[in-house]
Write a protein that holds these residues in place. Structure first.
Motif, PDB file in Angstrom:
ATOM      1  N   LYS A 105     -15.825  27.969   0.849  1.00  0.00           N
ATOM      2  CA  LYS A 105     -14.534  28.636   1.016  1.00  0.00           C
ATOM      3  C   LYS A 105     -13.379  27.778   0.519  1.00  0.00           C
ATOM      4  N   GLU A 106     -13.612  26.489   0.309  1.00  0.00           N
ATOM      5  CA  GLU A 106     -12.559  25.596  -0.182  1.00  0.00           C
ATOM      6  C   GLU A 106     -12.444  25.633  -1.706  1.00  0.00           C
ATOM      7  N   CYS A 107     -13.583  25.477  -2.409  1.00  0.00           N
ATOM      8  CA  CYS A 107     -13.528  25.361  -3.875  1.00  0.00           C
ATOM      9  C   CYS A 107     -14.257  26.493  -4.599  1.00  0.00           C
ATOM     10  N   GLY A 108     -15.065  27.262  -3.876  1.00  0.00           N
ATOM     11  CA  GLY A 108     -15.784  28.376  -4.490  1.00  0.00           C
ATOM     12  C   GLY A 108     -17.126  28.013  -5.094  1.00  0.00           C
ATOM     13  N   ASP A 109     -17.486  26.723  -5.127  1.00  0.00           N
ATOM     14  CA  ASP A 109     -18.785  26.322  -5.661  1.00  0.00           C
ATOM     15  C   ASP A 109     -19.912  26.855  -4.771  1.00  0.00           C
ATOM     16  N   ILE A 110     -21.097  26.994  -5.363  1.00  0.00           N
ATOM     17  CA  ILE A 110     -22.251  27.490  -4.619  1.00  0.00           C
ATOM     18  C   ILE A 110     -22.922  26.336  -3.885  1.00  0.00           C
ATOM     19  N   VAL A 111     -23.249  26.577  -2.608  1.00  0.00           N
ATOM     20  CA  VAL A 111     -24.051  25.637  -1.820  1.00  0.00           C
ATOM     21  C   VAL A 111     -25.385  26.323  -1.545  1.00  0.00           C
ATOM     22  N   PHE A 112     -26.450  25.521  -1.433  1.00  0.00           N
ATOM     23  CA  PHE A 112     -27.794  26.064  -1.299  1.00  0.00           C
ATOM     24  C   PHE A 112     -28.424  25.674   0.029  1.00  0.00           C
ATOM     25  N   LEU A 113     -29.273  26.553   0.528  1.00  0.00           N
ATOM     26  CA  LEU A 113     -29.996  26.313   1.773  1.00  0.00           C
ATOM     27  C   LEU A 113     -30.986  25.173   1.565  1.00  0.00           C
ATOM     28  N   ASP A 114     -30.911  24.163   2.424  1.00  0.00           N
ATOM     29  CA  ASP A 114     -31.850  23.044   2.400  1.00  0.00           C
ATOM     30  C   ASP A 114     -32.955  23.357   3.407  1.00  0.00           C
ATOM     31  N   ARG A 115     -34.051  23.915   2.902  1.00  0.00           N
ATOM     32  CA  ARG A 115     -35.158  24.316   3.787  1.00  0.00           C
ATOM     33  C   ARG A 115     -35.843  23.111   4.423  1.00  0.00           C
ATOM     34  N   LYS A 116     -35.853  21.977   3.708  1.00  0.00           N
ATOM     35  CA  LYS A 116     -36.493  20.776   4.253  1.00  0.00           C
ATOM     36  C   LYS A 116     -35.741  20.269   5.470  1.00  0.00           C
ATOM     37  N   LYS A 117     -34.415  20.323   5.420  1.00  0.00           N
ATOM     38  CA  LYS A 117     -33.608  19.881   6.558  1.00  0.00           C
ATOM     39  C   LYS A 117     -33.631  20.935   7.663  1.00  0.00           C
ATOM     40  N   GLY A 118     -33.719  22.204   7.251  1.00  0.00           N
ATOM     41  CA  GLY A 118     -33.829  23.291   8.227  1.00  0.00           C
ATOM     42  C   GLY A 118     -32.561  23.484   9.026  1.00  0.00           C
ATOM     43  N   MET A 119     -32.735  23.721  10.321  1.00  0.00           N
ATOM     44  CA  MET A 119     -31.596  23.968  11.193  1.00  0.00           C
ATOM     45  C   MET A 119     -31.089  22.644  11.767  1.00  0.00           C
ATOM     46  N   VAL A 120     -29.764  22.558  11.878  1.00  0.00           N
ATOM     47  CA  VAL A 120     -29.132  21.356  12.412  1.00  0.00           C
ATOM     48  C   VAL A 120     -28.317  21.740  13.651  1.00  0.00           C
ATOM     49  N   ASP A 121     -28.102  20.757  14.532  1.00  0.00           N
ATOM     50  CA  ASP A 121     -27.288  20.990  15.723  1.00  0.00           C
ATOM     51  C   ASP A 121     -25.811  20.896  15.356  1.00  0.00           C
ATOM     52  N   THR A 122     -25.032  21.879  15.812  1.00  0.00           N
ATOM     53  CA  THR A 122     -23.582  21.862  15.614  1.00  0.00           C
ATOM     54  C   THR A 122     -22.921  22.140  16.950  1.00  0.00           C
ATOM     55  N   GLU A 123     -21.588  22.045  16.997  1.00  0.00           N
ATOM     56  CA  GLU A 123     -20.894  22.341  18.257  1.00  0.00           C
ATOM     57  C   GLU A 123     -21.007  23.814  18.637  1.00  0.00           C
ATOM     58  N   LYS A 124     -21.335  24.682  17.683  1.00  0.00           N
ATOM     59  CA  LYS A 124     -21.493  26.109  17.974  1.00  0.00           C
ATOM     60  C   LYS A 124     -22.946  26.494  18.226  1.00  0.00           C
ATOM     61  N   GLY A 125     -23.868  25.553  18.077  1.00  0.00           N
ATOM     62  CA  GLY A 125     -25.289  25.824  18.267  1.00  0.00           C
ATOM     63  C   GLY A 125     -26.067  25.459  17.011  1.00  0.00           C
ATOM     64  N   LYS A 126     -27.310  25.925  16.929  1.00  0.00           N
ATOM     65  CA  LYS A 126     -28.173  25.647  15.780  1.00  0.00           C
ATOM     66  C   LYS A 126     -27.669  26.413  14.563  1.00  0.00           C
ATOM     67  N   ALA A 127     -27.635  25.735  13.409  1.00  0.00           N
ATOM     68  CA  ALA A 127     -27.148  26.361  12.173  1.00  0.00           C
ATOM     69  C   ALA A 127     -28.047  25.953  11.009  1.00  0.00           C
ATOM     70  N   TRP A 128     -28.182  26.845  10.025  1.00  0.00           N
ATOM     71  CA  TRP A 128     -28.892  26.517   8.794  1.00  0.00           C
ATOM     72  C   TRP A 128     -28.007  25.599   7.975  1.00  0.00           C
ATOM     73  N   TYR A 129     -28.603  24.578   7.366  1.00  0.00           N
ATOM     74  CA  TYR A 129     -27.846  23.579   6.615  1.00  0.00           C
ATOM     75  C   TYR A 129     -27.808  23.964   5.134  1.00  0.00           C
ATOM     76  N   MET A 130     -26.588  24.056   4.576  1.00  0.00           N
ATOM     77  CA  MET A 130     -26.414  24.408   3.166  1.00  0.00           C
ATOM     78  C   MET A 130     -25.512  23.361   2.516  1.00  0.00           C
ATOM     79  N   THR A 131     -25.914  22.904   1.315  1.00  0.00           N
ATOM     80  CA  THR A 131     -25.159  21.844   0.655  1.00  0.00           C
ATOM     81  C   THR A 131     -25.305  21.926  -0.860  1.00  0.00           C
TER      82      THR A 131
END
Length: 157
Positions: free
Chosen positions: A124-150
């Motif tokens: 949402k900042e620059c418009g570049d595409i980020v991809f789902l990192d399946r190896k990292k999977g879900m990560v803990d965040t302050e809102k709960g478990k989230a899929w990691y994309m980078t």
């Protein structure tokens, strides 16, 4: 909803290849659930088996002969009923949301909500595409478990 009624579903794979399949309303519901949770979908169409991996599907659309008109007519013909408070509706719909942790090479790092698990997302900042990192999977965040994309490093697709 008539579960025996058939609809045409058009889908586009991440590779750009488009496909079309006729599915019953029940099969469409099953597909949407598979797409939402990211599980492979297999069904029978006529006398053939049909399988689709939602991780390879970029987008899809379900058509019928009245698609656009039906939405318009349904909106007009809705009876007036007491509406639920916005907080209650938001709470009911939040159970169907998927959290996404985005970390972009532009430096942006934030959490987004999506109705579906996705393979790629736009920063949402620059418009570049980020991809789902399946190896990292879900990560803990302050809102709960989230899929990691980078896009900070190469992600196996």
């Amino acid at each position: 909803m008539n579960l025996n009624q058939h609809h045409t579903m058009t889908y586009t794979l991440n590779s750009g290849i488009k496909g079309t399949v006729n599915l019953s309303s029940k099969q469409i519901q099953d597909w949407i659930e598979s797409y939402r949770v990211g599980s492979k979908y297999v069904t029978t169409v006529g006398k053939e088996h049909f399988g689709l991996n939602p991780e390879l599907v970029a987008d899809f659309k379900v058509h019928n002969e009245f698609s656009e008109q039906r939405e318009y007519v349904a909106a007009i013909q809705q009876p007036t009923v007491a509406s639920k408070p916005k907080e209650q509706l938001a709470e009911e719909n939040s159970q169907y949301k998927t959290l996404i942790q985005v970390e972009c090479k532009c430096g942006a790092s934030y959490i987004e909500e999506s109705a579906y698990k996705r393979n790629k997302w736009g920063c949402k900042e620059c418009g570049d595409i980020v991809f789902l990192d399946r190896k990292k999977g879900m990560v803990d965040t302050e809102k709960g478990k989230a899929w990691y994309m980078t896009n900070r490093y190469f992600v196996e697709r």
